[in-house]
Design an enzyme around this catalytic site. Sequence first.
Site, mmCIF file in Angstrom:
data_model
loop_
_atom_site.group_PDB
_atom_site.id
_atom_site.type_symbol
_atom_site.label_atom_id
_atom_site.label_comp_id
_atom_site.label_asym_id
_atom_site.label_seq_id
_atom_site.Cartn_x
_atom_site.Cartn_y
_atom_site.Cartn_z
ATOM 1 N N TYR A 86 0.738 -1.272 0.273
ATOM 2 C CA TYR A 86 -0.049 0.034 0.113
ATOM 3 C C TYR A 86 0.778 1.190 -0.133
ATOM 4 O O TYR A 86 0.349 2.395 -0.440
ATOM 5 C CB TYR A 86 -0.859 0.025 1.171
ATOM 6 C CG TYR A 86 -2.358 -0.569 1.152
ATOM 7 C CD1 TYR A 86 -2.190 -2.353 1.105
ATOM 8 C CD2 TYR A 86 -3.647 -0.176 1.016
ATOM 9 C CE1 TYR A 86 -3.360 -2.945 0.722
ATOM 10 C CE2 TYR A 86 -4.612 -0.971 1.183
ATOM 11 C CZ TYR A 86 -4.549 -2.385 0.937
ATOM 12 O OH TYR A 86 -5.617 -3.008 0.850
ATOM 13 N N LYS A 138 3.826 -15.280 2.961
ATOM 14 C CA LYS A 138 3.997 -16.024 1.887
ATOM 15 C C LYS A 138 5.420 -16.400 1.700
ATOM 16 O O LYS A 138 6.145 -16.110 0.729
ATOM 17 C CB LYS A 138 3.308 -15.370 0.432
ATOM 18 C CG LYS A 138 3.252 -16.219 -0.867
ATOM 19 C CD LYS A 138 2.193 -17.365 -0.705
ATOM 20 C CE LYS A 138 2.277 -18.178 -2.072
ATOM 21 N NZ LYS A 138 1.566 -19.237 -2.057
ATOM 22 N N ASP A 168 -2.394 -18.501 1.104
ATOM 23 C CA ASP A 168 -3.315 -19.172 0.234
ATOM 24 C C ASP A 168 -4.224 -20.100 1.247
ATOM 25 O O ASP A 168 -5.438 -20.407 0.999
ATOM 26 C CB ASP A 168 -2.873 -19.700 -1.016
ATOM 27 C CG ASP A 168 -1.492 -20.636 -0.606
ATOM 28 O OD1 ASP A 168 -0.889 -20.284 0.460
ATOM 29 O OD2 ASP A 168 -1.052 -21.190 -1.542
ATOM 30 N N ASP A 198 -6.062 -7.077 4.248
ATOM 31 C CA ASP A 198 -7.222 -6.471 3.797
ATOM 32 C C ASP A 198 -8.018 -7.505 3.031
ATOM 33 O O ASP A 198 -9.333 -7.623 2.960
ATOM 34 C CB ASP A 198 -6.688 -5.612 2.406
ATOM 35 C CG ASP A 198 -7.858 -5.145 1.646
ATOM 36 O OD1 ASP A 198 -8.798 -4.471 2.252
ATOM 37 O OD2 ASP A 198 -7.932 -5.070 0.370
ATOM 38 N N ASP A 239 -12.077 -9.299 4.738
ATOM 39 C CA ASP A 239 -13.374 -9.240 4.008
ATOM 40 C C ASP A 239 -13.661 -10.724 3.907
ATOM 41 O O ASP A 239 -14.921 -11.107 4.207
ATOM 42 C CB ASP A 239 -13.003 -8.906 2.480
ATOM 43 C CG ASP A 239 -13.343 -7.625 2.216
ATOM 44 O OD1 ASP A 239 -13.267 -6.512 3.183
ATOM 45 O OD2 ASP A 239 -14.038 -6.849 1.236
HETATM 46 C C1 IPM Z 1 -10.268 -1.624 3.916
HETATM 47 C C2 IPM Z 1 -10.343 -0.896 2.380
HETATM 48 C C3 IPM Z 1 -9.150 -0.152 2.173
HETATM 49 C C4 IPM Z 1 -8.186 -1.023 2.110
HETATM 50 C C5 IPM Z 1 -9.579 0.705 0.688
HETATM 51 C C6 IPM Z 1 -10.864 1.454 0.839
HETATM 52 C C7 IPM Z 1 -8.347 1.445 0.407
HETATM 53 O O1 IPM Z 1 -10.746 -2.190 1.615
HETATM 54 O O2 IPM Z 1 -10.311 -0.717 4.824
HETATM 55 O O3 IPM Z 1 -10.180 -2.657 3.930
HETATM 56 O O4 IPM Z 1 -7.940 -1.639 1.270
HETATM 57 O O5 IPM Z 1 -7.402 -0.907 3.363
HETATM 58 MG MG MG Z 2 -10.897 -3.944 2.388
#
Ligand code: IPM
Ligand code: MG
Length: 361
Positions: free
Chosen positions: A146, A195, A227, A251, A255
């Site tokens: 990032y 990884k 993975d 990240d 999710d």
């Molecule tokens: C998160 C989001 C952010 C990230 C985006 C919006 C830049 O997906 O906070 O997980 O990737 O960190």
């Molecule tokens: Mg995210």
Amino acid sequence: MNLHIGVIKGDGIGPEIVTEAMKVLDKAGEVYGYECTYEQLLLGGASIDVHGVPLTDETVEKAKACDAVLMGSIGGDAKTSPWYQLEPSRRPEAGLLKIRKELNLFANLRPAVLYEELKDACPLKEEITGGGFDLMIMRELTGGLYFGERKTVEENGVRTAYDSLTYNENEIRRIAIRAFDIARKRRKKVTSVDKANVLDSSRLWRSVVEEVAKDYPDVELSHMLVDNCAMQLVRDPKQFDVILTENMFGDILSDEASMVTGSIGMLASASLNETKFGLYEPSGGSAPDIAGKGIANPIATILSAAMMLRFSLDQDRAADAVEKAVSLVLKDGYRTGDIMSEGCTQVGTSRMGDLICERIQ
Ligand code: IPM
Ligand code: MG
């Protein structure tokens, strides 16, 4: 006692969900004897519309002066929003990355908890989730891909893009220490995800994490390739306590972890620096498709406010009361659309906030 809280309502559903979290903070304040003053801060698209940039230096300074910052969500629909006609460094997400970096918020805690009441919303089979699960992703937030150097150039007529993934040992050590500290207060297990079969940065990650582990003989450390971790999260999420990982892996895995709990609308998060200061936001995005309709789930933001009370504001009892009120509301069968199931009562964003407030004691 007065608490000075920065509020970033942001874009999309942000304003709606933050309004409910502020209601809940105020209600808990009446019961537990604190008062909040709020300072509205602009970030993301909301800041672009006013200042032409997603985050101004003035906003960074104002945020630093607060006890903590509560945030909704930022960003819009990349296909239709004019914000995405701007160059990448001026888009909403760039503001979020900048505030993380400027405030040195390197430790991102993303708890994923399966509530018994929501098990119908969970896409996994009962035999996998029976008894629920409760894991914490500790994501490094200010390094790695990032924030590495990036560029797009033409080499011999071929468009070529570079993103670099860099970690130094200090960045790894400080996040690892946080993960072990948190694990000590939980089930004393850290799974460090990397990884290391491919990446140098992961091999360094692994060896620094092992060094840190020596100071925590009471915490069990294991390593897992990313993975495999993605697979294990749906195969057997109960095996995890604290997952420690770098920025990009965190990240993606967070999710995934949120989805196995049933809804991303339930997951809180805290981004902390070396002090008690933190920025608190739901793990989900700005959901522009449902913005302004009054149907978004405010629970993740309300639970983020509870984390803020606990980690930054020394209001543990108020934090417990907010979390308990959320469980009670679910037990009483109230649901927003994203977590709706048969036999429950569907409510909108603001009613959900009210119902939670009524249950704060
Ligand atoms: C998160 C989001 C952010 C990230 C985006 C919006 C830049 O997906 O906070 O997980 O990737 O960190
Ligand atoms: Mg995210």
